[in-house]
Design a protein around this motif. Structure first.
Motif, PDB file in Angstrom:
ATOM      1  N   GLN A   1       0.816  -1.224   0.000  1.00  0.00           N
ATOM      2  CA  GLN A   1       0.000   0.000   0.000  1.00  0.00           C
ATOM      3  C   GLN A   1       0.849   1.274   0.000  1.00  0.00           C
ATOM      4  N   VAL A   2       2.159   1.100  -0.087  1.00  0.00           N
ATOM      5  CA  VAL A   2       3.053   2.265  -0.026  1.00  0.00           C
ATOM      6  C   VAL A   2       3.726   2.446  -1.385  1.00  0.00           C
ATOM      7  N   PRO A   3       3.688   3.661  -1.953  1.00  0.00           N
ATOM      8  CA  PRO A   3       4.286   3.866  -3.278  1.00  0.00           C
ATOM      9  C   PRO A   3       5.804   3.663  -3.274  1.00  0.00           C
TER      10      PRO A   3
ATOM     11  N   ASN B   1       6.592   8.525  -2.729  1.00  0.00           N
ATOM     12  CA  ASN B   1       6.955   8.077  -1.381  1.00  0.00           C
ATOM     13  C   ASN B   1       7.530   9.261  -0.594  1.00  0.00           C
TER      14      ASN B   1
ATOM     15  N   ALA C   1       9.457   9.414   1.888  1.00  0.00           N
ATOM     16  CA  ALA C   1      10.882   9.321   2.234  1.00  0.00           C
ATOM     17  C   ALA C   1      11.751   9.781   1.055  1.00  0.00           C
TER      18      ALA C   1
ATOM     19  N   ILE D   1      12.812   0.746   3.032  1.00  0.00           N
ATOM     20  CA  ILE D   1      11.973   1.029   4.200  1.00  0.00           C
ATOM     21  C   ILE D   1      11.381  -0.286   4.693  1.00  0.00           C
TER      22      ILE D   1
ATOM     23  N   PRO E   1       1.512   0.891  11.046  1.00  0.00           N
ATOM     24  CA  PRO E   1       0.382   0.662  10.140  1.00  0.00           C
ATOM     25  C   PRO E   1       0.252   1.785   9.101  1.00  0.00           C
TER      26      PRO E   1
ATOM     27  N   ALA F   1      -1.458   4.402   6.619  1.00  0.00           N
ATOM     28  CA  ALA F   1      -2.689   5.221   6.642  1.00  0.00           C
ATOM     29  C   ALA F   1      -3.507   4.916   7.892  1.00  0.00           C
TER      30      ALA F   1
ATOM     31  N   MET G   1      -0.970   7.001  12.485  1.00  0.00           N
ATOM     32  CA  MET G   1       0.215   6.908  13.349  1.00  0.00           C
ATOM     33  C   MET G   1       1.451   7.512  12.683  1.00  0.00           C
ATOM     34  N   ALA G   2       1.211   8.257  11.578  1.00  0.00           N
ATOM     35  CA  ALA G   2       2.255   9.057  10.913  1.00  0.00           C
ATOM     36  C   ALA G   2       3.444   8.250  10.403  1.00  0.00           C
ATOM     37  N   GLY G   3       3.167   7.075   9.840  1.00  0.00           N
ATOM     38  CA  GLY G   3       4.248   6.231   9.320  1.00  0.00           C
ATOM     39  C   GLY G   3       4.994   6.886   8.170  1.00  0.00           C
ATOM     40  N   GLY G   4       4.287   7.512   7.260  1.00  0.00           N
ATOM     41  CA  GLY G   4       4.936   8.182   6.128  1.00  0.00           C
ATOM     42  C   GLY G   4       5.813   9.325   6.620  1.00  0.00           C
TER      43      GLY G   4
ATOM     44  N   ASP H   1       8.964   7.926   8.132  1.00  0.00           N
ATOM     45  CA  ASP H   1       9.943   7.507   7.119  1.00  0.00           C
ATOM     46  C   ASP H   1      10.641   8.720   6.507  1.00  0.00           C
TER      47      ASP H   1
ATOM     48  N   SER I   1      -6.056  10.792  12.643  1.00  0.00           N
ATOM     49  CA  SER I   1      -7.159  10.654  11.680  1.00  0.00           C
ATOM     50  C   SER I   1      -7.650   9.204  11.584  1.00  0.00           C
ATOM     51  N   GLY I   2      -7.067   8.307  12.398  1.00  0.00           N
ATOM     52  CA  GLY I   2      -7.527   6.921  12.441  1.00  0.00           C
ATOM     53  C   GLY I   2      -7.092   6.121  11.229  1.00  0.00           C
TER      54      GLY I   2
HETATM   55  N1  ADP Z   1       6.912   6.048   3.308  1.00  0.00           N
HETATM   56  C1  ADP Z   1       5.584   5.950   3.371  1.00  0.00           C
HETATM   57  N2  ADP Z   1       5.018   5.172   4.318  1.00  0.00           N
HETATM   58  C2  ADP Z   1       3.656   5.090   4.405  1.00  0.00           C
HETATM   59  N3  ADP Z   1       2.802   5.707   3.580  1.00  0.00           N
HETATM   60  C3  ADP Z   1       3.327   6.490   2.638  1.00  0.00           C
HETATM   61  C4  ADP Z   1       4.731   6.648   2.489  1.00  0.00           C
HETATM   62  N4  ADP Z   1       4.932   7.485   1.485  1.00  0.00           N
HETATM   63  C5  ADP Z   1       3.713   7.834   1.012  1.00  0.00           C
HETATM   64  N5  ADP Z   1       2.742   7.228   1.694  1.00  0.00           N
HETATM   65  C6  ADP Z   1       1.285   7.379   1.465  1.00  0.00           C
HETATM   66  O1  ADP Z   1       0.788   8.243   2.467  1.00  0.00           O
HETATM   67  C7  ADP Z   1      -0.509   7.856   2.910  1.00  0.00           C
HETATM   68  C8  ADP Z   1      -0.609   8.098   4.428  1.00  0.00           C
HETATM   69  O2  ADP Z   1       0.152   7.148   5.061  1.00  0.00           O
HETATM   70  P1  ADP Z   1       0.636   7.184   6.604  1.00  0.00           P
HETATM   71  O3  ADP Z   1       1.631   8.239   6.817  1.00  0.00           O
HETATM   72  O4  ADP Z   1       1.036   5.783   6.914  1.00  0.00           O
HETATM   73  O5  ADP Z   1      -0.723   7.444   7.381  1.00  0.00           O
HETATM   74  P2  ADP Z   1      -1.353   8.588   8.295  1.00  0.00           P
HETATM   75  O6  ADP Z   1      -1.305   9.881   7.510  1.00  0.00           O
HETATM   76  O7  ADP Z   1      -2.741   8.113   8.543  1.00  0.00           O
HETATM   77  O8  ADP Z   1      -0.555   8.641   9.528  1.00  0.00           O
HETATM   78  C9  ADP Z   1      -0.672   6.393   2.508  1.00  0.00           C
HETATM   79  O9  ADP Z   1      -1.872   6.261   1.802  1.00  0.00           O
HETATM   80  C10 ADP Z   1       0.533   6.051   1.643  1.00  0.00           C
HETATM   81  O10 ADP Z   1       0.172   5.546   0.384  1.00  0.00           O
END
Ligand code: ADP
Ligand code: SUD
Length: 309
Positions: free
Chosen positions: A61-63, A68, A70, A91, A96, A98, A101-104, A107, A257-258
């Motif tokens: 689910q991550v581009p 991306n 990162a 990475i 999790p 989206a 929890m701010a995973g993007g 990264d 934002s869940g």
């Molecule tokens: N390195 C990355 N990791 C996760 N998601 C990413 C990343 N780069 C781009 N995205 C995109 O950003 C969107 C938000 O992901 P994420 O940061 O995990 O969630 P949230 O904003 O809910 O905390 C995802 O739909 C994903 O496709």
């Protein structure tokens, strides 16, 4: 150095007070960020050109292209330095996707720290924070870690004093929620109910509970203005949150934002017990425990390829 690996934590929002919609499409916030022990790892390896590979939890689910976050961070750093550096980023995701929890953002912060070292730039934290704010509202906190209050879009940070460690249980949902959609739903609900939107303020009792390390008091102060919108978009979250309360969580809320839900426990043992009860209740895809606050991006490995540099 040819390769640098950075470990970076997820966040939960202890208070997310959402002010009125601004002309630029963002909302003024009081956003109390708290970094928790769920980690992604980003390895930056010197290379010509820019590339990224994603492994682990929900990697599909991550581009793996210029979208991306990162890679966008690495490009922004190279631009800031005025050089056409290259890097390959790998990475390894545990945060999790989206999930609120701010995973993007994590990264992106890890990529800034790793490339700053890999390219020998030695930029100070203040410069990285400035680059981070352009990448996304949550990226500056992801560079800082710990616990901090974010104002403005969430990018202007003040660290918060915390005593001890808080123990958490997280209920991970199937599929994500788009941050922009949840903010838009929050606006729609407010308009529909004619709610007067107050200027966001940090909860004094919440900050006191953090300073005192008082989990019981903190549990009563957790608050998220985006929660009604997230629950409206994902009705099953209401049952997940109820289950946390029924099984003795000191506090329950949607993370940002869940759709991840966060439950505060009184101790590590209580968190393990609560996690087992929530698994039994079958209210989420996966239930995990974590603790906070934890430090921000940390270099965990440096490697040099033989015959180089
Ligand atoms: N390195 C990355 N990791 C996760 N998601 C990413 C990343 N780069 C781009 N995205 C995109 O950003 C969107 C938000 O992901 P994420 O940061 O995990 O969630 P949230 O904003 O809910 O905390 C995802 O739909 C994903 O496709
Ligand atoms: C809600 C929060 C809580 O920490 O994060 P998540 O729970 O999604 O991780 C943040 O406010 C998200 O931060 P981040 O994910 O960096 O958002 P950005 O990329 O800056 O913005 C994405 C979109 O969210 C909305 N947005 C974001 C921040 C803000 N203060 N007001 C907004 O209205 C805007 O619609 C914007 O276009």
């Amino acid at each position: 150095m040819n390769s640098v690996t950075v470990r970076v934590p997820a966040k939960v929002n202890l208070q997310l007070a959402v002010g009125p919609l601004r002309d630029d499409g963002y909302h003024d916030l009081v956003n109390v960020f708290h970094a928790v022990s769920i980690f992604d790892e980003v390895t930056a390896t010197a290379e010509t050109g820019m590339s990224v590979r994603v492994e682990g939890e929900s990697a599909d689910q991550v581009p793996e292209n210029g979208d991306n976050l990162a890679i966008r961070a690495a490009l922004a750093l190279a631009r800031h330095a005025g050089r056409s550096y290259g890097v390959n980023l790998v990475i390894r995701k545990s945060i999790p996707v989206a999930g609120g929890m701010a995973g993007g953002s994590a990264d992106a912060a890890a990529a800034l720290v790793a490339c700053n070292e890999l390219w020998g730039l030695g930029l100070p934290l203040d410069d990285l924070l400035e680059i981070a704010a352009d990448l996304g509202s949550d990226v500056p906190f992801a560079l800082l870690g710990g616990t901090a209050v974010g104002t403005g879009r969430g990018e202007r940070l003040t660290p918060v004093e915390v005593s001890g460690t808080f123990h958490w249980v997280f209920a991970l949902a199937d599929g994500g929620l788009s941050t922009a959609t949840v903010y838009a739903e929050c606006d729609r609900l407010r308009e529909a109910t004619g709610e007067q939107v107050a200027w966001p303020r940090a909860g004094e009792s919440l900050l006191t509970a953090l300073r005192d390390g008082d989990a019981k008091a903190l549990g009563g102060e957790l608050a998220n203005d985006l929660q009604p919108a997230a629950v409206m978009l994902r009705r099953s979250l209401a049952r997940t949150l109820d289950a946390g309360r029924e099984h003795g969580a000191l506090g329950s809320l949607v993370s940002g934002s869940g759709p991840t839900c966060a439950f505060l426990a009184g101790s590590e043992a209580h968190a393990a017990e609560l996690a087992a009860s929530l698994r039994g209740a079958g209210v989420a895809r996966e239930i995990i425990t974590a603790y906070g606050p934890v430090p921000g991006p940390t270099v965990v490995q440096r490697a040099r390829r033989e015959g180089t540099g």
